[in-house]
Structures are given as structure tokens and as C-alpha cells.
Design a protein around this motif. Structure first.
Motif, PDB file in Angstrom:
ATOM      1  N   PHE A  82       0.838  -1.193   0.000  1.00  0.00           N
ATOM      2  CA  PHE A  82       0.000   0.000   0.000  1.00  0.00           C
ATOM      3  C   PHE A  82       0.878   1.250   0.000  1.00  0.00           C
ATOM      4  N   PHE A  83       0.403   2.288  -0.684  1.00  0.00           N
ATOM      5  CA  PHE A  83       1.157   3.535  -0.779  1.00  0.00           C
ATOM      6  C   PHE A  83       1.536   4.055   0.606  1.00  0.00           C
ATOM      7  N   ARG A  84       0.614   3.916   1.567  1.00  0.00           N
ATOM      8  CA  ARG A  84       0.860   4.453   2.920  1.00  0.00           C
ATOM      9  C   ARG A  84       2.034   3.764   3.619  1.00  0.00           C
ATOM     10  N   ASP A  85       2.433   2.576   3.141  1.00  0.00           N
ATOM     11  CA  ASP A  85       3.531   1.826   3.747  1.00  0.00           C
ATOM     12  C   ASP A  85       4.895   2.178   3.146  1.00  0.00           C
ATOM     13  N   ILE A  86       4.904   3.007   2.110  1.00  0.00           N
ATOM     14  CA  ILE A  86       6.148   3.373   1.425  1.00  0.00           C
ATOM     15  C   ILE A  86       6.700   4.670   2.014  1.00  0.00           C
TER      16      ILE A  86
END
Length: 160
Positions: A92-96
Motif C-alpha cells: 500500500f502507498f501508505r507503507d512506502i
């Protein structure tokens, strides 16, 4: 923004594996009559065996990798499929945390493969457009710079 989907070149992987196995066979046949341990002929024979094993393993386990960056669902799906199984990893984008460019090879011998490295919140670094998968343009730094910029634009959408 549109979904960005990219597939690796499994035909190139298979050709490389077949070439490795062929060279191994040639060495095995060429050095099959080695005389005793420690000889150069035995080394050539064993190198042939090693290359044959690597080539056969590469042929059996080569496959296609598909990277799908979906800005709407804010995730990256990486699907690895070979002759035996299919595995999907979702990031997920939020984990990058960050994106940078990695490379494999040496510039001095003109064999370099570039790829994106995702730094995740967990501390893990994940290779996107992994080396050895033969993505079109992976040997050109400017192409991979464009991939990085495109991904960073997608990631910026989630923050805005």
C-alpha cells in the motif's frame, strides 16, 4: 491517474537459462575424459555441471512478473508466476517511506540493470522491477528515473 501495468520479459529469462544450460552441456562433453582430481579438465567438467544445473533451474523457475500500480486503490500489486505457482505481494502507498534507484552490475563492463527500491515503514527494502526479470528499459538509467518520477507522482496523490 491511470493504472500503470508493466510485465517482465519471461522469454529473455528462458533464453538466458537455455544458453547457460547449453554452455554447461558443451563443457561437460568437452571435458568428460578428465584424468584425475585436481586437473584443469576436471574443473571444466565441474563448471559444466554447475552451469547445466543453474540453466535447468532457471528454465524451470523462470516466469513472468507483473507490476500494477493502482493510484485509485493506492496500492502496488506484484504478481510472480512461474510454472509451479503464482504469488502476489500487495504494497500500500501508505507503507512506502521513500523510493530510490538501485543497480546491479558494473559500469566498467557496460552490464548494468537499474530498478526501483521501495523503503517500507517496516524497514524492509523491496525491489520493484527486479533485476534479472528483464523489464524493457531497465538498462537505461533515464528510463528508470522516469519510472521513479511517475511513482513519486502517484504517491504524492495520497498525501494531497
Amino acid at each position: 491517474m491511470e493504472i500503470w501495468k508493466s510485465e517482465s520479459n519471461s522469454a529473455s529469462q528462458t533464453m538466458l537459462a537455455a544458453g547457460c544450460a547449453l554452455v554447461g552441456l558443451i563443457l561437460i562433453v568437452g571435458f568428460r575424459n578428465f584424468s584425475g582430481f585436481g586437473s584443469n579438465a576436471m574443473a571444466g567438467f565441474l563448471l559444466g555441471v554447475l552451469l547445466l544445473i543453474i540453466g535447468l533451474a532457471g528454465f524451470l523457475f523462470s516466469g513472468k512478473q507483473t507490476v500494477t500500480v493502482d493510484p485509485k486503490s493506492q496500492r502496488i500489486a506484484v504478481e510472480d508466476a512461474n510454472r509451479f505457482h503464482k504469488k502476489t505481494r500487495v504494497i500500500f502507498f501508505r507503507d512506502i517511506v521513500s523510493v530510490h534507484i538501485g543497480y546491479l552490475g558494473k559500469k566498467s563492463n557496460d552490464v548494468t540493470c537499474y530498478f526501483l527500491v521501495l523503503k517500507l515503514k517496516s524497514g524492509e527494502e523491496y525491489s520493484l522491477f527486479a533485476p534479472g526479470r528483464f523489464y524493457a528499459g531497465a538498462s537505461d538509467r533515464s528510463t528508470v528515473e522516469n519510472w521513479k518520477q511517475r511513482l513519486e507522482k502517484y504517491l504524492a496523490l495520497q498525501e494531497g
